[in-house]
Design a protein around this motif. Structure first.
Motif, mmCIF file in Angstrom:
data_model
loop_
_atom_site.group_PDB
_atom_site.id
_atom_site.type_symbol
_atom_site.label_atom_id
_atom_site.label_comp_id
_atom_site.label_asym_id
_atom_site.label_seq_id
_atom_site.Cartn_x
_atom_site.Cartn_y
_atom_site.Cartn_z
ATOM 1 N N VAL A 51 61.402 92.861 90.904
ATOM 2 C CA VAL A 51 61.911 93.996 90.129
ATOM 3 C C VAL A 51 62.671 93.545 88.887
ATOM 4 O O VAL A 51 62.468 94.084 87.794
ATOM 5 C CB VAL A 51 62.797 94.899 91.011
ATOM 6 N N SER A 52 63.564 92.569 89.025
ATOM 7 C CA SER A 52 64.377 92.164 87.870
ATOM 8 C C SER A 52 63.510 91.625 86.735
ATOM 9 O O SER A 52 63.809 91.840 85.558
ATOM 10 C CB SER A 52 65.416 91.116 88.276
ATOM 11 N N HIS A 53 62.406 90.953 87.066
ATOM 12 C CA HIS A 53 61.507 90.410 86.031
ATOM 13 C C HIS A 53 60.767 91.536 85.306
ATOM 14 O O HIS A 53 60.657 91.517 84.078
ATOM 15 C CB HIS A 53 60.497 89.454 86.672
ATOM 16 N N VAL A 54 60.264 92.497 86.058
ATOM 17 C CA VAL A 54 59.554 93.619 85.440
ATOM 18 C C VAL A 54 60.529 94.505 84.673
ATOM 19 O O VAL A 54 60.230 94.974 83.565
ATOM 20 C CB VAL A 54 58.798 94.442 86.497
ATOM 21 N N ALA A 55 61.721 94.719 85.235
ATOM 22 C CA ALA A 55 62.718 95.565 84.580
ATOM 23 C C ALA A 55 63.127 94.998 83.227
ATOM 24 O O ALA A 55 63.362 95.746 82.269
ATOM 25 C CB ALA A 55 63.945 95.723 85.477
ATOM 26 N N ALA A 56 63.225 93.671 83.124
ATOM 27 C CA ALA A 56 63.587 93.052 81.846
ATOM 28 C C ALA A 56 62.572 93.376 80.757
ATOM 29 O O ALA A 56 62.916 93.492 79.574
ATOM 30 C CB ALA A 56 63.703 91.539 82.024
ATOM 31 N N LEU A 57 61.302 93.542 81.142
ATOM 32 C CA LEU A 57 60.252 93.910 80.194
ATOM 33 C C LEU A 57 60.198 95.417 79.976
ATOM 34 O O LEU A 57 60.034 95.897 78.842
ATOM 35 C CB LEU A 57 58.900 93.399 80.694
ATOM 36 N N TYR A 58 60.358 96.183 81.050
ATOM 37 C CA TYR A 58 60.272 97.640 80.939
ATOM 38 C C TYR A 58 61.462 98.230 80.177
ATOM 39 O O TYR A 58 61.309 99.245 79.485
ATOM 40 C CB TYR A 58 60.179 98.274 82.327
ATOM 41 N N ASP A 59 62.622 97.606 80.284
ATOM 42 C CA ASP A 59 63.804 98.146 79.598
ATOM 43 C C ASP A 59 63.630 98.201 78.089
ATOM 44 O O ASP A 59 64.314 98.972 77.407
ATOM 45 C CB ASP A 59 65.044 97.313 79.954
ATOM 46 N N GLN A 60 62.724 97.403 77.551
ATOM 47 C CA GLN A 60 62.431 97.452 76.120
ATOM 48 C C GLN A 60 61.578 98.669 75.754
ATOM 49 O O GLN A 60 61.408 98.976 74.575
ATOM 50 C CB GLN A 60 61.693 96.171 75.696
ATOM 51 N N HIS A 61 61.046 99.337 76.772
ATOM 52 C CA HIS A 61 60.134 100.478 76.560
ATOM 53 C C HIS A 61 60.510 101.631 77.489
ATOM 54 O O HIS A 61 59.631 102.349 77.974
ATOM 55 C CB HIS A 61 58.692 100.046 76.823
ATOM 56 N N ARG A 62 61.791 101.815 77.743
ATOM 57 C CA ARG A 62 62.226 102.762 78.771
ATOM 58 C C ARG A 62 61.844 104.206 78.441
ATOM 59 O O ARG A 62 61.820 105.067 79.325
ATOM 60 C CB ARG A 62 63.741 102.634 78.981
ATOM 61 N N ASN A 63 61.532 104.502 77.185
ATOM 62 C CA ASN A 63 61.100 105.855 76.825
ATOM 63 C C ASN A 63 59.657 106.136 77.224
ATOM 64 O O ASN A 63 59.187 107.276 77.132
ATOM 65 C CB ASN A 63 61.251 106.063 75.311
ATOM 66 N N LYS A 64 58.933 105.118 77.689
ATOM 67 C CA LYS A 64 57.519 105.283 78.009
ATOM 68 C C LYS A 64 57.325 105.666 79.479
ATOM 69 O O LYS A 64 58.111 105.289 80.343
ATOM 70 C CB LYS A 64 56.744 104.001 77.706
ATOM 71 N N ARG A 65 56.243 106.391 79.735
ATOM 72 C CA ARG A 65 55.855 106.719 81.098
ATOM 73 C C ARG A 65 55.327 105.461 81.776
ATOM 74 O O ARG A 65 54.577 104.675 81.187
ATOM 75 C CB ARG A 65 54.768 107.796 81.064
ATOM 76 N N LEU A 66 55.725 105.241 83.016
ATOM 77 C CA LEU A 66 55.251 104.080 83.770
ATOM 78 C C LEU A 66 53.989 104.445 84.545
ATOM 79 O O LEU A 66 53.945 105.468 85.234
ATOM 80 C CB LEU A 66 56.333 103.614 84.754
ATOM 81 N N ILE A 67 52.966 103.605 84.425
ATOM 82 C CA ILE A 67 51.724 103.787 85.168
ATOM 83 C C ILE A 67 51.559 102.597 86.110
ATOM 84 O O ILE A 67 51.553 101.450 85.675
ATOM 85 C CB ILE A 67 50.492 103.846 84.237
ATOM 86 N N GLU A 68 51.437 102.878 87.403
ATOM 87 C CA GLU A 68 51.153 101.829 88.389
ATOM 88 C C GLU A 68 49.812 102.129 89.039
ATOM 89 O O GLU A 68 49.704 103.055 89.837
ATOM 90 C CB GLU A 68 52.236 101.771 89.460
ATOM 91 N N PRO A 69 48.772 101.348 88.750
ATOM 92 C CA PRO A 69 47.460 101.595 89.359
ATOM 93 C C PRO A 69 47.396 101.211 90.839
ATOM 94 O O PRO A 69 46.520 101.668 91.553
ATOM 95 C CB PRO A 69 46.518 100.705 88.539
ATOM 96 N N PHE A 70 48.328 100.327 91.293
ATOM 97 C CA PHE A 70 48.364 99.878 92.687
ATOM 98 C C PHE A 70 49.806 99.986 93.170
ATOM 99 O O PHE A 70 50.504 98.979 93.299
ATOM 100 C CB PHE A 70 47.878 98.433 92.806
ATOM 101 N N CYS A 71 50.247 101.191 93.449
ATOM 102 C CA CYS A 71 51.694 101.397 93.642
ATOM 103 C C CYS A 71 52.203 100.886 94.984
ATOM 104 O O CYS A 71 53.383 100.587 95.118
ATOM 105 C CB CYS A 71 52.068 102.855 93.440
ATOM 106 N N GLY A 72 51.348 100.783 96.015
ATOM 107 C CA GLY A 72 51.763 100.196 97.278
ATOM 108 C C GLY A 72 53.029 100.805 97.841
ATOM 109 O O GLY A 72 53.123 102.009 98.068
ATOM 110 N N ALA A 73 54.054 99.967 98.035
ATOM 111 C CA ALA A 73 55.313 100.406 98.648
ATOM 112 C C ALA A 73 56.310 100.958 97.638
ATOM 113 O O ALA A 73 57.427 101.308 98.009
ATOM 114 C CB ALA A 73 55.947 99.262 99.423
ATOM 115 N N LEU A 74 55.948 101.007 96.352
ATOM 116 C CA LEU A 74 56.804 101.569 95.289
ATOM 117 C C LEU A 74 58.028 100.717 94.986
ATOM 118 O O LEU A 74 58.959 101.192 94.333
ATOM 119 C CB LEU A 74 57.293 102.982 95.652
#
Length: 292
Positions: A51-74
């Protein structure tokens, strides 16, 4: 803003004090240390550690909708907590469960940590599948029970599409009966079941893909996921004009697959959660990204 501070801000005590009812709801499902929301399912190979690795990248685009094609356990979505998300999985059973949580699921079936009871419930669940009732409330309840009680959080189906995970033999299991706390978290998230190429994405979306590992065992769903699917996914991700992040086991051909498509690749040490040999050494995993 760092990934950790972004997560802390999303669930800060000061903010939650402004809306006491929401604070009360979230307190029972929040992870300690402002690390997001607790995933409602156990999951072999879960990605909470990532999570911390993905969050570091997503925080630069926090206004965008997140798409997970393989969401698994969320684990990742509940860690970064996007405002809006489309969460897909080829396996219909977790999606049915999440859609029931979105409606405030309260489990009404009996749940007992007993081997005979487990196999009886497993047969009931498979009977619902055979009767084309896998999208029912009862199927969601049974799926949760099997997930908590079966071996090591595995989600495995045979070629007939029937659940075949054995009894887990845990000493103690804490079952949850009331999932209404999750309804407010899931309010603007949409859960869908299908192939990733059918998702309606735009260049304004942030894609995070965590497909089945490039290993021999891939029977997570009836359809399976072979090497041609890995290539098809890489091609689909590579043409997305918005930010893309993908994780997978760091096999030589997976690394080459994403290098050829001009992804930046980081190699991470992942915790090895399951090993038939008893080896608990760190496994290598890639985090590949582009358009960040």
């Amino acid at each position: 803003m760092s990934a950790q501070s972004g997560l802390a801000a999303s669930l800060s005590a000061k903010e939650l004090q402004l809306v006491p009812p929401q604070a009360a709801r979230l307190s029972s499902i929040s992870l300690p240390g402002s690390r997001g929301i607790r995933p409602p399912l156990k999951w072999a190979g879960g990605k909470r550690w990532l999570v911390s690795h993905v969050a570091a990248l997503y925080d630069q685009h926090r206004n965008k909708r997140l798409i997970e094609p393989f969401c698994g356990a969320l684990a990742v979505t509940l860690g970064v907590l996007p405002d809006k998300a489309i969460l897909n999985d080829v396996n219909s059973h977790p999606i049915n469960f999440y859609n029931r949580l979105k409606r405030g699921l309260k489990v009404s079936i009996d749940m007992v940590n007993d081997e005979e009871f487990y196999y009886r419930h497993r047969q009931e669940f498979n009977n619902l599948i055979l009767a084309n009732r896998e999208d029912s409330k009862e199927a969601a309840e049974l799926f949760y029970y099997l997930n908590r009680t079966g071996y090591n959080g595995l989600c495995r189906f045979n070629k007939r599409g029937l659940f075949n995970v054995p009894f887990g033999k845990y000493k103690n299991i804490s079952y949850r009966y009331d999932f209404s706390d999750y309804a407010s978290v899931f309010k603007d998230w949409y859960f869908v079941n299908g192939d990733f190429e059918l998702l309606d994405v735009t260049s304004k979306d942030f894609l995070y893909a965590d497909p089945p590992y490039d290993v021999e065992f891939r029977q997570y769903a009836q359809q399976g996921f072979d090497w041609q699917d890995q290539v098809r996914l890489a091609d689909w991700l590579a043409i997305h004009r918005g930010p893309v992040v993908v994780s997978n086991q760091a096999t030589e051909r997976i690394i080459e697959l994403y290098k050829k498509r001009r992804f930046t690749i980081a190699i991470l040490d992942a915790p090895r959660m399951i090993s038939c040999t008893g080896d608990r050494a760190k496994a290598k995993e890639i985090l590949a990204y582009r358009n960040i």
